[in-house]
Design a protein around this motif. Structure first.
Motif, mmCIF file in Angstrom:
data_model
loop_
_atom_site.group_PDB
_atom_site.id
_atom_site.type_symbol
_atom_site.label_atom_id
_atom_site.label_comp_id
_atom_site.label_asym_id
_atom_site.label_seq_id
_atom_site.Cartn_x
_atom_site.Cartn_y
_atom_site.Cartn_z
ATOM 1 N N THR A 1 -5.918 -16.034 -40.904
ATOM 2 C CA THR A 1 -4.828 -15.230 -40.319
ATOM 3 C C THR A 1 -3.826 -14.857 -41.392
ATOM 4 N N GLU A 2 -3.524 -15.799 -42.298
ATOM 5 C CA GLU A 2 -2.551 -15.497 -43.347
ATOM 6 C C GLU A 2 -3.058 -14.357 -44.222
ATOM 7 N N ASN B 1 -3.003 -10.998 -42.249
ATOM 8 C CA ASN B 1 -1.646 -10.477 -42.081
ATOM 9 C C ASN B 1 -1.119 -9.859 -43.361
ATOM 10 N N LYS C 1 0.031 -5.862 -44.238
ATOM 11 C CA LYS C 1 1.268 -5.452 -44.894
ATOM 12 C C LYS C 1 0.982 -4.594 -46.110
ATOM 13 N N ASN D 1 0.276 -1.099 -45.119
ATOM 14 C CA ASN D 1 1.206 -0.541 -44.160
ATOM 15 C C ASN D 1 2.104 0.500 -44.809
ATOM 16 N N ASN D 2 1.527 1.547 -45.361
ATOM 17 C CA ASN D 2 2.369 2.615 -45.905
ATOM 18 C C ASN D 2 1.558 3.897 -45.843
ATOM 19 N N THR E 1 3.497 -2.224 -53.176
ATOM 20 C CA THR E 1 3.455 -2.038 -51.724
ATOM 21 C C THR E 1 3.768 -3.312 -50.951
ATOM 22 N N CYS E 2 3.551 -4.460 -51.535
ATOM 23 C CA CYS E 2 3.847 -5.665 -50.778
ATOM 24 C C CYS E 2 4.096 -6.796 -51.750
ATOM 25 N N THR E 3 5.124 -7.592 -51.512
ATOM 26 C CA THR E 3 5.278 -8.818 -52.286
ATOM 27 C C THR E 3 5.503 -9.945 -51.296
ATOM 28 N N ARG E 4 5.133 -11.125 -51.725
ATOM 29 C CA ARG E 4 5.248 -12.269 -50.832
ATOM 30 C C ARG E 4 5.256 -13.518 -51.665
ATOM 31 N N LYS E 5 6.125 -14.427 -51.316
ATOM 32 C CA LYS E 5 6.120 -15.686 -52.027
ATOM 33 C C LYS E 5 5.346 -16.673 -51.151
ATOM 34 N N VAL E 6 4.388 -17.374 -51.747
ATOM 35 C CA VAL E 6 3.641 -18.376 -50.991
ATOM 36 C C VAL E 6 3.774 -19.721 -51.667
#
Lengths: 274, 291
Positions: free
Chosen positions: B103-104, B107, B111, B114-115, B237-242
């Protein structure tokens, strides 16, 4: 299958009436003042109202209101974990859950958690974990539940703030409060703490630099514990957005500290001079 | 993510090596492992690709189906992502263990795409408001050795490049209802323009430096990573801290800049390799799964 000829059945799937509007909703302009009078390109966050200790059954709870966004958070724990893995012996486990009430957004959502809800819960978990001293709660579980009552923009940022307040209200040891702030980049201008219309607005004007960014920040340690962005932006705009979010968090800090101090004073009033 | 147990001494060894820009397998801090890409591996799909990055292996299959467009955007098609972490990859994924990771990953993929510019969704429209192409992108993790995001994004780009969507003709019959006809020629198909499809770069913070394409051991020594998805023009387009740790704002700025540089440099060789493979056509040597 025998069909029921006596009853007229409507369509199986129901839709929101807003899909049948004659005129499409006006696209918000990307210049000039914002709809609620705040400024663009400035760190103009909505004034927040916070209160701790609302839910009597929970160990700690908090309620936050920013503009029309309303959410509440309850913290239960530290409790004994049901599952006992090796990792639980050394440090505690944090469980987060973020839910939207079906009436919170303009379109009705469902009670069953969609993948977006799970995504928010995961972001909340990642933002809160660095701040909590989990090694002080071995073999325990701390549960954080956020319920969004009304979604009027930048819901994740306010959920992070609310959750860290609730954790502090519950007496869970933390390194620092976690504050959240979000911005939305719309062409050349950026709006801090966007409302729902500003978030879902896709201005047809410039197609460059359209996106949203949410940052979770620990102010006294100057560390970022959560970062999420989507849309498309250049790297300079992204960096500038992160700096703006950090400023927004610093602006919010004194308000949150005051609310927490007030709640503590109410719960345990200082001894009167006698 | 599947983890390995790393002793304290080994952690110190890896940390000191990275501090001097030398990783355990001899790479620099911003070098990728050996990557192998093969497209058109599964014949039942409309597009497929298999990517092997070191010991991580990912298989992506794309199927195009005709569906109803989303109510708010009636003249666009859409993509649906699903990532399956099967127990083949590691025993931790048995049963429902891999569901959380799956799921992670999906998702994040939503994102990333999503543009407006990554995939031209308007070209997926057949009949506004009634019919559109829905691309089901299904990702299968075959082997897990760290850096799943990068491998998955490269595989998706290769699979989208390989996708052949059949051409349809809309005709109105006597009562005014619309009929969809698929063309008889199996080679009459529409290809997607994957110039703007972004690639994901994962940067792990180990000690005071960041590394690209971390193995599982290096991941066990890091507290947090930053995922950044970059197009060939350098747009993020997307950044995320994990991860469960926190990062300094200065390190985030440094990692974003490095991620953008590495990601931008990834696109040109990738497109070249994909086009070369396409030109080989029938002469292409099929390696398959046992190469």
């Amino acid at each position: 299958m025998p069909t029921d000829t006596k009853r007229l059945r409507g369509p199986e799937v129901s839709q929101s009436p807003s899909l049948f509007l004659c005129r499409p909703p006006a696209v918000l302009p990307s210049q000039g003042p914002r709809a609620d009078g705040r400024q663009r390109d400035q760190v103009d966050v909505r004034p927040v109202f916070v209160r701790c200790g609302l839910v009597s059954q929970a160990k700690g709870s908090a309620y936050i209101e920013a503009g029309n966004t309303k959410l509440m958070c309850c913290v239960y724990g530290p409790r004994e974990t049901e599952r006992k893995d090796e990792t639980d012996m050394k440090c505690g486990r944090l469980t987060t859950d973020m839910r939207f009430a079906p009436f919170s957004c303009p379109e009705r959502g469902s009670w069953i958690q969609g993948s977006q809800d799970k995504d928010f819960s995961l972001m909340l978990h990642e933002s809160l974990q660095p701040a909590i001293c989990l090694h002080k709660y071995p073999r325990s579980q701390i549960e954080v539940n956020v319920m969004v009552l009304e979604n009027s923009g930048s819901v994740l940022a306010h959920a992070i703030t609310c959750a860290s307040l609730a954790l502090a209200d519950a007496g869970i040891e933390m390194y620092d409060l976690v504050l959240g702030c979000s911005v939305r980049q719309d062409g050349a201008s950026c709006v801090v703490d966007p409302s729902y219309e500003e978030e879902s607005n896709c201005s047809s004007g410039s197609s460059e630099n359209q996106g949203g960014l949410t940052v979770a920040f620990l102010p006294s340690l100057n560390q970022i514990s959560g970062l999420q962005s989507d849309g498309e932006m250049t790297e300079e705009i992204l960096t500038a957005g992160v700096r703006t979010c950090i400023e927004g968090c610093y602006k919010l800090y004194p308000v949150i500290q005051q609310a927490l101090a007030k709640a503590v004073r109410k719960a345990a009033p200082p001894p009167s001079e006698s | 993510m599947a983890t390995v147990q790393v002793s304290e001494a080994e952690k110190v060894y890896i940390l000191h090596g990275i501090r001097d820009d030398l990783r355990v397998d001899g790479r620099g801090c911003e070098d990728y492992r050996h990557m192998e890409i093969e497209t058109d591996v599964v014949s039942n799909t409309d597009g497929s690709a298999k990517v092997t990055l070191g010991h991580t292996a990912v298989l992506v299959g794309i199927k195009a189906e005709i569906g109803k467009p989303r109510p708010l955007v009636p003249n666009e098609g859409y993509l649906e992502f699903f990532v399956d972490c099967s127990a083949n990859a590691t025993p931790e994924f048995e049963g429902r263990g891999g569901e959380e990771l799956g799921t992670e990953l999906s998702n994040t993929l939503y994102k990333v795409f999503n543009n407006k510019h990554s995939v031209d969704l308007k070209s997926l429209c057949i009949c506004p408001g009634e019919h559109c192409w829905v691309l089901y992108v299904d990702v299968l993790l075959l082997q897990c050795d760290g850096n799943l995001y990068d491998a998955i994004s490269v595989a998706i780009k290769a699979a989208l490049f390989n996708t052949k969507i059949p051409r349809v003709h809309i005709s109105t019959d006597e009562e005014g209802g619309k009929e969809i006809e698929l063309s008889d020629d199996p080679y009459d198909c529409m290809r997607l323009n994957v110039e703007n499809v972004p690639c994901i770069v994962t940067l792990c913070k180990v000690g005071h430096r960041h590394v690209v394409d971390a193995t599982l051991q290096e991941k066990a020594c890091s507290v947090a990573s930053l995922i950044i998805s970059v197009t060939h023009k350098g747009t993020v387009t997307c950044t995320r801290k994990v991860g469960g740790g926190s990062l300094d704002p200065e390190s985030i700025f440094e990692m974003t800049e490095a991620g953008k540089r590495v990601g931008k440099a990834l696109h040109a060789p990738l497109m070249k390799v994909l086009q070369q493979e396409e030109h080989l056509g029938k002469k292409k040597q099929k390696v398959g799964f046992l190469g």
